[in-house]
Design a protein around this motif. Structure first.
Motif, PDB file in Angstrom:
ATOM      1  N   GLY A  23     -10.451   0.142   9.699  1.00 31.84           N
ATOM      2  CA  GLY A  23      -9.569   1.175  10.236  1.00 31.84           C
ATOM      3  C   GLY A  23      -8.420   0.632  11.061  1.00 31.84           C
ATOM      4  O   GLY A  23      -7.724   1.398  11.731  1.00 31.84           O
ATOM      5  N   LEU A  24      -8.191  -0.671  11.024  1.00 35.80           N
ATOM      6  CA  LEU A  24      -7.114  -1.271  11.807  1.00 35.80           C
ATOM      7  C   LEU A  24      -5.756  -1.092  11.142  1.00 35.80           C
ATOM      8  O   LEU A  24      -4.730  -1.081  11.820  1.00 35.80           O
ATOM      9  N   VAL A  25      -5.737  -1.011   9.812  1.00 33.55           N
ATOM     10  CA  VAL A  25      -4.504  -0.754   9.064  1.00 33.55           C
ATOM     11  C   VAL A  25      -4.782   0.320   8.023  1.00 33.55           C
ATOM     12  O   VAL A  25      -5.914   0.483   7.575  1.00 33.55           O
ATOM     13  N   THR A  26      -3.727   1.033   7.659  1.00 31.14           N
ATOM     14  CA  THR A  26      -3.849   2.053   6.620  1.00 31.14           C
ATOM     15  C   THR A  26      -3.208   1.515   5.350  1.00 31.14           C
ATOM     16  O   THR A  26      -2.047   1.095   5.369  1.00 31.14           O
ATOM     17  N   LEU A  27      -3.975   1.506   4.289  1.00 29.07           N
ATOM     18  CA  LEU A  27      -3.506   0.992   3.020  1.00 29.07           C
ATOM     19  C   LEU A  27      -4.218   1.754   1.915  1.00 29.07           C
ATOM     20  O   LEU A  27      -5.457   1.768   1.876  1.00 29.07           O
ATOM     21  N   ARG A  28      -3.457   2.421   1.058  1.00 27.35           N
ATOM     22  CA  ARG A  28      -4.053   3.162  -0.056  1.00 27.35           C
ATOM     23  C   ARG A  28      -4.433   2.197  -1.165  1.00 27.35           C
ATOM     24  O   ARG A  28      -3.687   1.273  -1.477  1.00 27.35           O
TER      25      ARG A  28
END
Length: 146
Positions: A23-28
């Motif tokens: 949950g540290l970065v958002t990446l689809r």
């Protein structure tokens, strides 16, 4: 890509995957986000496991909540080694087969599902961390994997 960069790219992708799953970065993630229905596994374990594997493996249903399969695929691509690809595929297949087998063995499928749902973030990040560590070890040992 230059051969010397491949290990660093694979390790960086694994660490990015861990950051995403934590949950540290958002990446689809690219996917055809449809899950195999639970009743497929509940009707008949063997037939359900085969259907599950077929649908997931062929991309018919590829709802993937973790980054690990994508990172593993990238690492195999970068390794450019048939043996690495076969071993990775075998490991992935065995890992996927464990889920319905453990669910069935629990004799409490819905409770097992609830406990799994609670632990998915930890399992996803943990799996990615194990893959990142394995890539570092393989790189240090000079194996053909990235």
């Amino acid at each position: 890509m230059p051969e010397g960069w491949r290990p660093a790219v694979a390790i960086a992708a694994a660490l990015l995957g861990v950051a995403r799953d934590s949950g540290l970065v958002t990446l689809r993630l690219p996917q055809n986000a449809r899950q195999v229905p639970q009743d497929v596994l509940q009707r008949d374990l063997v037939r359900g496991a085969l259907q599950f594997g077929f649908e997931l493996g062929t991309g018919v249903r590829t709802y993937v909540s973790a980054s690990l399969p994508y990172v593993a695929a990238l690492a195999v691509l970068l390794a450019n080694d048939v043996g690495t690809a076969l071993l990775t595929g075998l490991g992935f297949a065995l890992g996927r087969a464990v889920t319905p087998a453990l669910r069935y063995a629990s004799r409490a499928g819905e409770e097992w599902d609830d406990r799994l749902q609670d632990r998915l973030p930890l399992l996803a990040a943990g799996g990615g961390a194990v893959l990142a560590a394995a890539l570092v070890v393989l790189t240090l040992r000079g194996f053909p994997a990235p």
